[in-house]
Motif scaffolding. Structure first.
Motif, short mmCIF file in Angstrom:
data_model
loop_
_atom_site.label_atom_id
_atom_site.label_comp_id
_atom_site.label_asym_id
_atom_site.label_seq_id
_atom_site.Cartn_x
_atom_site.Cartn_y
_atom_site.Cartn_z
N ARG A 110 0.82 -1.21 0.00
CA ARG A 110 0.00 0.00 0.00
C ARG A 110 0.86 1.26 0.00
O ARG A 110 0.52 2.25 -0.65
CB ARG A 110 -0.92 0.01 1.23
CG ARG A 110 -2.14 -0.86 1.11
CD ARG A 110 -3.21 -0.43 2.11
NE ARG A 110 -2.68 -0.39 3.47
CZ ARG A 110 -2.80 -1.38 4.33
NH1 ARG A 110 -3.41 -2.50 3.97
NH2 ARG A 110 -2.31 -1.28 5.54
N SER A 111 1.96 1.23 0.74
CA SER A 111 2.79 2.43 0.89
C SER A 111 3.93 2.49 -0.11
O SER A 111 4.79 3.37 0.01
CB SER A 111 3.34 2.50 2.31
OG SER A 111 4.20 1.39 2.57
N ALA A 137 -0.22 11.27 4.44
CA ALA A 137 0.35 12.50 4.99
C ALA A 137 1.76 12.21 5.48
O ALA A 137 2.03 11.15 6.04
CB ALA A 137 -0.52 13.04 6.13
N ARG A 138 2.64 13.18 5.26
CA ARG A 138 4.01 13.10 5.78
C ARG A 138 4.27 14.36 6.59
O ARG A 138 4.10 15.48 6.09
CB ARG A 138 5.02 12.98 4.63
CG ARG A 138 6.42 12.62 5.10
CD ARG A 138 7.41 12.58 3.95
NE ARG A 138 7.18 11.51 3.02
CZ ARG A 138 7.60 10.26 3.19
NH1 ARG A 138 8.25 9.94 4.29
NH2 ARG A 138 7.37 9.34 2.27
N ASP A 139 4.68 14.19 7.85
CA ASP A 139 4.89 15.35 8.71
C ASP A 139 6.29 15.94 8.51
O ASP A 139 7.07 15.46 7.70
CB ASP A 139 4.63 15.00 10.19
CG ASP A 139 5.60 13.95 10.72
OD1 ASP A 139 6.69 13.77 10.13
OD2 ASP A 139 5.27 13.30 11.72
N ARG A 140 6.58 16.98 9.25
CA ARG A 140 7.85 17.69 9.06
C ARG A 140 9.05 16.85 9.48
O ARG A 140 10.19 17.16 9.09
CB ARG A 140 7.84 19.00 9.85
CG ARG A 140 7.70 18.86 11.35
CD ARG A 140 7.80 20.20 12.03
NE ARG A 140 9.07 20.84 11.73
CZ ARG A 140 9.37 22.09 12.07
NH1 ARG A 140 8.47 22.83 12.68
NH2 ARG A 140 10.55 22.59 11.80
N ARG A 162 2.13 8.42 7.12
CA ARG A 162 1.02 7.66 7.67
C ARG A 162 -0.17 7.73 6.71
O ARG A 162 -0.34 8.71 5.98
CB ARG A 162 0.60 8.18 9.06
CG ARG A 162 0.01 9.56 9.07
CD ARG A 162 -0.27 10.00 10.49
NE ARG A 162 -0.86 11.33 10.54
CZ ARG A 162 -2.16 11.59 10.52
NH1 ARG A 162 -3.02 10.57 10.44
NH2 ARG A 162 -2.61 12.82 10.60
N GLN A 163 -0.96 6.69 6.73
CA GLN A 163 -2.14 6.62 5.89
C GLN A 163 -3.31 7.28 6.60
O GLN A 163 -3.59 7.00 7.77
CB GLN A 163 -2.49 5.16 5.57
CG GLN A 163 -3.70 4.98 4.68
CD GLN A 163 -3.98 3.51 4.39
OE1 GLN A 163 -3.11 2.66 4.53
NE2 GLN A 163 -5.19 3.22 3.97
N ILE A 164 -4.03 8.16 5.87
CA ILE A 164 -5.17 8.86 6.47
C ILE A 164 -6.47 8.15 6.14
O ILE A 164 -7.33 7.98 6.99
CB ILE A 164 -5.23 10.32 5.98
CG1 ILE A 164 -3.95 11.06 6.41
CG2 ILE A 164 -6.46 11.03 6.53
CD1 ILE A 164 -3.90 12.49 5.95
#
Length: 217
Positions: free
Chosen positions: A91-92, A206-209, A214-216
């Protein structure tokens, strides 16, 4: 009380291990072998001995079936965990090749002067959609304000897509993009907060700083 907690945790982990299951199975086999080796002879089979031999055989059969069931459940759980891990990797696969980071556009390569911007790289073989860069900024004396940069599509490419003033940007002759550098905005500050996008399977990521993916949905 706290000293006993590690013992409890260790015991729980041991009971979940395949080694303990194997030992339990071996103990059951040994008990069965001992019973079979000490069965009474035919002459003494009847009488007082026969009544307890049959129940003992039933108990051993239940033990053997229980051990087999435990092994089957443990094997099934391992296979489920492997399948879930493989599915997550699949999936990723595309999303893991997408990233964004802040840059400074200037002509001398310094990290403290220039115009702030961002780079988005889609190193996969398929485009991503509904791309949103979220940045936080504002005056240092007030709560931060979130602003967004939305792009309908980012195609696959070896080179990053440059973003300046909220729009795709092409470097001018002699201009460079200094990766990972940010300068405060006039009278305040600004920082990249999150990258959000949809992959080719319409999954939202989403990818944080910090770079965590992570999958939303």
């Amino acid at each position: 009380m706290a000293a006993g907690l590690p013992v409890v945790v260790t015991l729980k982990r041991a009971l979940q291990s395949d080694l303990v299951l194997f030992v339990l199975a071996m103990v059951a086999v040994i008990v069965l072998a001992v019973v079979l080796a000490n069965l009474p002879t035919r002459e003494t089979w009847y009488g007082d001995i026969l009544p307890w031999v049959e129940p003992l055989g039933m108990v051993l059969a239940v033990i053997a079936a229980s051990v087999a069931l435990v092994f089957a459940v443990a094997a099934y759980r391992r296979e489920v965990r492997r399948d879930e891990a493989r599915e997550q990797v699949q999936r990723s696969a595309q999303a893991s090749l997408v990233a964004a980071w802040p840059v400074l556009f200037n002509y001398d390569g310094s990290r403290d002067t220039g115009s702030s911007g961002y780079a988005i790289r889609n190193a996969s073989e398929l485009p991503i959609r509904d791309v949103r860069l979220t940045r936080l900024g504002g005056d240092k004396d007030f709560d931060p304000v979130a602003t967004h940069i939305d792009l309908p599509l980012v195609p696959p490419s070896v080179d990053p897509l440059w973003i300046r003033d909220g729009q795709p940007y092409t470097l001018l002759p002699g201009e460079v993009a200094v990766h990972g550098a940010e300068v405060p905005s006039s009278g305040g500050w600004s920082t990249l907060f999150r990258l959000q996008f949809r992959d080719s399977a319409d999954t939202l990521w989403a990818r944080d700083r910090e770079g965590r993916l992570r999958q939303i949905s």
